[in-house]
Design a protein around this motif. Structure first.
Motif, PDB file in Angstrom:
ATOM      1  N   SER A 137       0.821  -1.205   0.000  1.00 63.43           N
ATOM      2  CA  SER A 137       0.000   0.000   0.000  1.00 63.43           C
ATOM      3  C   SER A 137       0.852   1.250   0.000  1.00 63.43           C
ATOM      4  CB  SER A 137      -0.891   0.037   1.245  1.00 63.43           C
ATOM      5  OG  SER A 137      -1.785  -1.038   1.247  1.00 63.43           O
ATOM      6  N   HIS A 138       0.473   2.190  -0.862  1.00 59.18           N
ATOM      7  CA  HIS A 138       1.100   3.502  -0.815  1.00 59.18           C
ATOM      8  C   HIS A 138       0.638   4.155   0.485  1.00 59.18           C
ATOM      9  CE1 HIS A 138       3.206   6.738  -2.699  1.00 59.18           C
ATOM     10  NE2 HIS A 138       2.279   7.564  -2.278  1.00 59.18           N
ATOM     11  N   GLY A 139       1.565   4.595   1.303  1.00 59.78           N
ATOM     12  CA  GLY A 139       1.160   5.159   2.587  1.00 59.78           C
ATOM     13  C   GLY A 139       1.358   4.204   3.739  1.00 59.78           C
ATOM     14  N   SER A 140       1.811   2.990   3.448  1.00 59.52           N
ATOM     15  CA  SER A 140       2.081   2.047   4.533  1.00 59.52           C
ATOM     16  C   SER A 140       3.216   2.575   5.412  1.00 59.52           C
ATOM     17  CB  SER A 140       2.485   0.693   3.939  1.00 59.52           C
ATOM     18  OG  SER A 140       3.118  -0.088   4.933  1.00 59.52           O
ATOM     19  N   PRO A 141       3.011   2.615   6.735  1.00 60.10           N
ATOM     20  CA  PRO A 141       4.048   3.171   7.610  1.00 60.10           C
ATOM     21  C   PRO A 141       5.277   2.281   7.757  1.00 60.10           C
ATOM     22  CG  PRO A 141       2.240   2.311   8.915  1.00 60.10           C
ATOM     23  CD  PRO A 141       1.819   2.203   7.468  1.00 60.10           C
ATOM     24  N   ILE A 142       5.227   1.046   7.221  1.00 61.09           N
ATOM     25  CA  ILE A 142       6.404   0.185   7.348  1.00 61.09           C
ATOM     26  C   ILE A 142       7.311   0.260   6.114  1.00 61.09           C
ATOM     27  CG2 ILE A 142       5.336  -1.382   9.003  1.00 61.09           C
ATOM     28  CD1 ILE A 142       4.846  -3.367   6.771  1.00 61.09           C
ATOM     29  N   SER A 143       6.795   0.744   4.977  1.00 62.57           N
ATOM     30  CA  SER A 143       7.612   0.802   3.758  1.00 62.57           C
ATOM     31  C   SER A 143       8.752   1.798   3.921  1.00 62.57           C
ATOM     32  CB  SER A 143       6.751   1.217   2.559  1.00 62.57           C
ATOM     33  OG  SER A 143       5.894   0.169   2.208  1.00 62.57           O
ATOM     34  N   GLY A 144       9.965   1.329   3.612  1.00 63.47           N
ATOM     35  CA  GLY A 144      11.123   2.212   3.712  1.00 63.47           C
ATOM     36  C   GLY A 144      11.532   2.520   5.141  1.00 63.47           C
ATOM     37  N   LYS A 145      10.889   1.902   6.117  1.00 62.53           N
ATOM     38  CA  LYS A 145      11.194   2.232   7.514  1.00 62.53           C
ATOM     39  C   LYS A 145      11.451   1.003   8.389  1.00 62.53           C
ATOM     40  CE  LYS A 145       8.821   6.654   7.576  1.00 62.53           C
ATOM     41  NZ  LYS A 145       7.595   7.355   7.920  1.00 62.53           N
ATOM     42  N   LEU A 146      10.519   0.040   8.343  1.00 59.99           N
ATOM     43  CA  LEU A 146      10.670  -1.117   9.234  1.00 59.99           C
ATOM     44  C   LEU A 146      11.828  -1.998   8.762  1.00 59.99           C
ATOM     45  CD1 LEU A 146       9.523  -2.855  11.605  1.00 59.99           C
ATOM     46  CD2 LEU A 146       8.262  -4.115   9.862  1.00 59.99           C
ATOM     47  N   GLU A 147      12.650  -2.453   9.709  1.00 61.34           N
ATOM     48  CA  GLU A 147      13.717  -3.387   9.368  1.00 61.34           C
ATOM     49  C   GLU A 147      13.310  -4.782   9.799  1.00 61.34           C
ATOM     50  OE1 GLU A 147      17.630  -2.264  10.559  1.00 61.34           O
ATOM     51  OE2 GLU A 147      17.302  -0.165  10.032  1.00 61.34           O
ATOM     52  N   GLY A 148      13.449  -5.721   8.873  1.00 64.47           N
ATOM     53  CA  GLY A 148      13.065  -7.081   9.207  1.00 64.47           C
ATOM     54  C   GLY A 148      13.538  -8.070   8.160  1.00 64.47           C
ATOM     55  N   ILE A 149      13.193  -9.340   8.370  1.00 66.78           N
ATOM     56  CA  ILE A 149      13.544 -10.425   7.459  1.00 66.78           C
ATOM     57  C   ILE A 149      12.234 -11.072   7.012  1.00 66.78           C
ATOM     58  CG2 ILE A 149      14.853 -12.559   7.185  1.00 66.78           C
ATOM     59  CD1 ILE A 149      16.411 -11.762   9.735  1.00 66.78           C
ATOM     60  N   PHE A 150      12.043 -11.173   5.702  1.00 67.49           N
ATOM     61  CA  PHE A 150      10.800 -11.745   5.169  1.00 67.49           C
ATOM     62  C   PHE A 150      10.788 -13.263   5.259  1.00 67.49           C
ATOM     63  CE2 PHE A 150       9.492  -7.809   2.981  1.00 67.49           C
ATOM     64  CZ  PHE A 150       8.116  -7.929   3.133  1.00 67.49           C
ATOM     65  N   PHE A 151       9.671 -13.801   5.727  1.00 59.87           N
ATOM     66  CA  PHE A 151       9.445 -15.250   5.706  1.00 59.87           C
ATOM     67  C   PHE A 151       8.082 -15.544   5.101  1.00 59.87           C
ATOM     68  CE2 PHE A 151      12.636 -14.918   8.982  1.00 59.87           C
ATOM     69  CZ  PHE A 151      13.396 -16.066   8.805  1.00 59.87           C
ATOM     70  N   SER A 152       7.949 -16.756   4.575  1.00 60.29           N
ATOM     71  CA  SER A 152       6.651 -17.252   4.131  1.00 60.29           C
ATOM     72  C   SER A 152       6.209 -18.334   5.090  1.00 60.29           C
ATOM     73  CB  SER A 152       6.748 -17.848   2.724  1.00 60.29           C
ATOM     74  OG  SER A 152       7.203 -16.877   1.811  1.00 60.29           O
ATOM     75  N   CYS A 153       4.911 -18.614   5.080  1.00 62.72           N
ATOM     76  CA  CYS A 153       4.433 -19.712   5.938  1.00 62.72           C
ATOM     77  C   CYS A 153       3.279 -20.447   5.295  1.00 62.72           C
ATOM     78  CB  CYS A 153       4.048 -19.179   7.311  1.00 62.72           C
ATOM     79  SG  CYS A 153       2.672 -18.039   7.276  1.00 62.72           S
ATOM     80  N   ASN A 154       3.111 -20.264   3.987  1.00 65.79           N
ATOM     81  CA  ASN A 154       1.987 -20.930   3.328  1.00 65.79           C
ATOM     82  C   ASN A 154       2.234 -22.429   3.216  1.00 65.79           C
ATOM     83  OD1 ASN A 154       0.326 -18.537   2.592  1.00 65.79           O
ATOM     84  ND2 ASN A 154       2.245 -17.992   1.593  1.00 65.79           N
ATOM     85  N   THR A 155       1.136 -23.166   3.143  1.00 65.60           N
ATOM     86  CA  THR A 155       1.238 -24.620   2.974  1.00 65.60           C
ATOM     87  C   THR A 155       0.352 -25.032   1.812  1.00 65.60           C
ATOM     88  OG1 THR A 155      -0.589 -24.948   4.510  1.00 65.60           O
ATOM     89  CG2 THR A 155       1.634 -25.077   5.428  1.00 65.60           C
ATOM     90  N   GLU A 156       0.649 -26.190   1.252  1.00 64.27           N
ATOM     91  CA  GLU A 156      -0.240 -26.746   0.239  1.00 64.27           C
ATOM     92  C   GLU A 156      -1.340 -27.508   0.961  1.00 64.27           C
ATOM     93  OE1 GLU A 156       2.361 -27.432  -3.694  1.00 64.27           O
ATOM     94  OE2 GLU A 156       2.649 -28.933  -2.143  1.00 64.27           O
ATOM     95  N   PHE A 157      -2.578 -27.326   0.493  1.00 63.76           N
ATOM     96  CA  PHE A 157      -3.692 -27.895   1.254  1.00 63.76           C
ATOM     97  C   PHE A 157      -3.654 -29.424   1.280  1.00 63.76           C
ATOM     98  CE2 PHE A 157      -5.261 -27.993  -3.028  1.00 63.76           C
ATOM     99  CZ  PHE A 157      -6.078 -29.106  -3.074  1.00 63.76           C
ATOM    100  N   ASN A 158      -3.045 -30.039   0.246  1.00 60.59           N
ATOM    101  CA  ASN A 158      -3.064 -31.510   0.189  1.00 60.59           C
ATOM    102  C   ASN A 158      -1.934 -32.158   0.992  1.00 60.59           C
ATOM    103  OD1 ASN A 158      -1.358 -30.345  -1.664  1.00 60.59           O
ATOM    104  ND2 ASN A 158      -1.630 -31.902  -3.233  1.00 60.59           N
ATOM    105  N   THR A 159      -0.809 -31.443   1.152  1.00 61.72           N
ATOM    106  CA  THR A 159       0.313 -32.041   1.882  1.00 61.72           C
ATOM    107  C   THR A 159       0.509 -31.426   3.263  1.00 61.72           C
ATOM    108  OG1 THR A 159       1.906 -30.430   1.045  1.00 61.72           O
ATOM    109  CG2 THR A 159       1.582 -32.409  -0.291  1.00 61.72           C
TER     110      THR A 159
END
Ligand SMILES: [Zn+2]
Length: 311
Positions: A151-173
């Motif tokens: 989102s344009h206007g997100s207060p975390i863009s260009g400011k928050l420091e972090g490490i990206f992770f995913s956590c999605n799963t496949e529904f069958n496995t």
């Protein structure tokens, strides 16, 4: 002529133009400046008086604007004498406030869908990334400043420091998918290493990029850490046991994790993460570049994930 321009309220998302002069007309010109991806807004409106005139424009967050006004006085012969443009006022609108983000959160809850079990967080990168972490950062992945995706206007863009992770799963496995847009090597870590009662969970963003997929950005911050302090002031906090996106609960002494199945979750962890907490291995699937969210632009016309303040 007395023309007052009010840059509205604390939220800085509206401009009010008021004129108290009788028998005059005025024109207000406003433009979003310095940001090539924001369309220039030219508002030209001639309003006959006598009466207090109130122009009212909704502005986009985190955008620089210029505003100038011009007045016209009616002469005896019926013609108007038009003034020069006034001094140009420049101002920048604020980021989304917690109030806006809570509206965005409520929109995301509508489409989050049912919850599926998960057991790991994962992060894909190229082999060179992990080599670099081992050689130059003592084996610990370091937080970096979030890009301008979402989102344009997100207060975390260009400011928050972090490490990206995913956590999605496949529904069958029930396991993470073997494909990823971010590289063929994957760091996988047990969910409880990053997300547990000693961490706070925040809602960061909700957006899509001109496709059917919707993304929800969550932030996990160890209680009391710098990232936690940053988020506490800016983002809606979620109950870790009870929310529509990502939950952590204890059943018979074992931590149990669930994630929403109908949105793609991207989790930002705000502290360094040592590679020894998990494992790094090559995936067997494909690198799906099209699903990357790096610096991705949000679709501003999608009704599912936009709130009205920014338009
Ligand atoms: Zn959308």
């Amino acid at each position: 002529p007395t023309v007052l321009v009010f840059v509205g309220g604390q939220r800085l998302t509206n401009v009010y133009v008021e004129s108290y002069m009788l028998s005059k007309m005025f024109t207000c010109r406003m433009a979003a400046s310095h940001l090539p991806d924001v369309p220039t807004k030219l508002v030209a409106k001639a309003v006959p008086l006598p009466m207090t005139v109130r122009g009212h424009w909704f502005l986009s967050p985190r955008t620089e604007y210029t505003v100038a006004v011009q007045t016209a006085s009616k002469q005896v012969d019926g013609d108007y004498v038009v003034s020069e443009w006034s001094e140009i006022i420049e101002f920048c609108t604020a980021d989304y406030s917690k109030v806006h983000l809570t509206q965005l959160l409520e929109k995301a809850e509508v489409i989050a869908g049912r919850m599926l079990k998960l057991s790991v967080f994962y992060r894909n990168q190229h082999k060179e990334y992990f080599d670099y972490i081992r050689e130059h950062h003592g084996n610990a992945m370091q937080p970096s400043v979030k890009d301008n995706s979402g989102s344009h206007g997100s207060p975390i863009s260009g400011k928050l420091e972090g490490i990206f992770f995913s956590c999605n799963t496949e529904f069958n496995t029930g396991k993470p998918p073997q494909d990823s847009p971010y590289g063929r090597y994957r760091f996988e870590v047990a969910a409880e290493k990053l997300f547990n009662p000693n961490t706070n969970l925040y809602f960061g963003d909700f957006y899509c990029m001109y496709t059917a997929y919707h993304y929800v950005i969550l932030v996990i911050a160890p209680v009391g850490s710098p990232g936690d302090e940053f988020c506490k002031q800016r983002l809606p906090q979620l109950n870790i046991k009870d929310n529509k996106f990502l939950t952590c609960d204890e059943e018979d002494g074992v931590m149990v994790y669930h994630h929403a199945q109908d949105v793609i979750l991207e989790v930002i962890y705000t502290d360094p993460v040592d590679l020894s907490l998990g494992t790094v291995a090559e995936i067997t699937g494909h690198q799906l570049m099209s699903l990357s969210t790096a610096n991705a632009k949000k679709d501003p016309s999608c009704k599912t994930c936009n709130i009205s303040v920014g338009r």
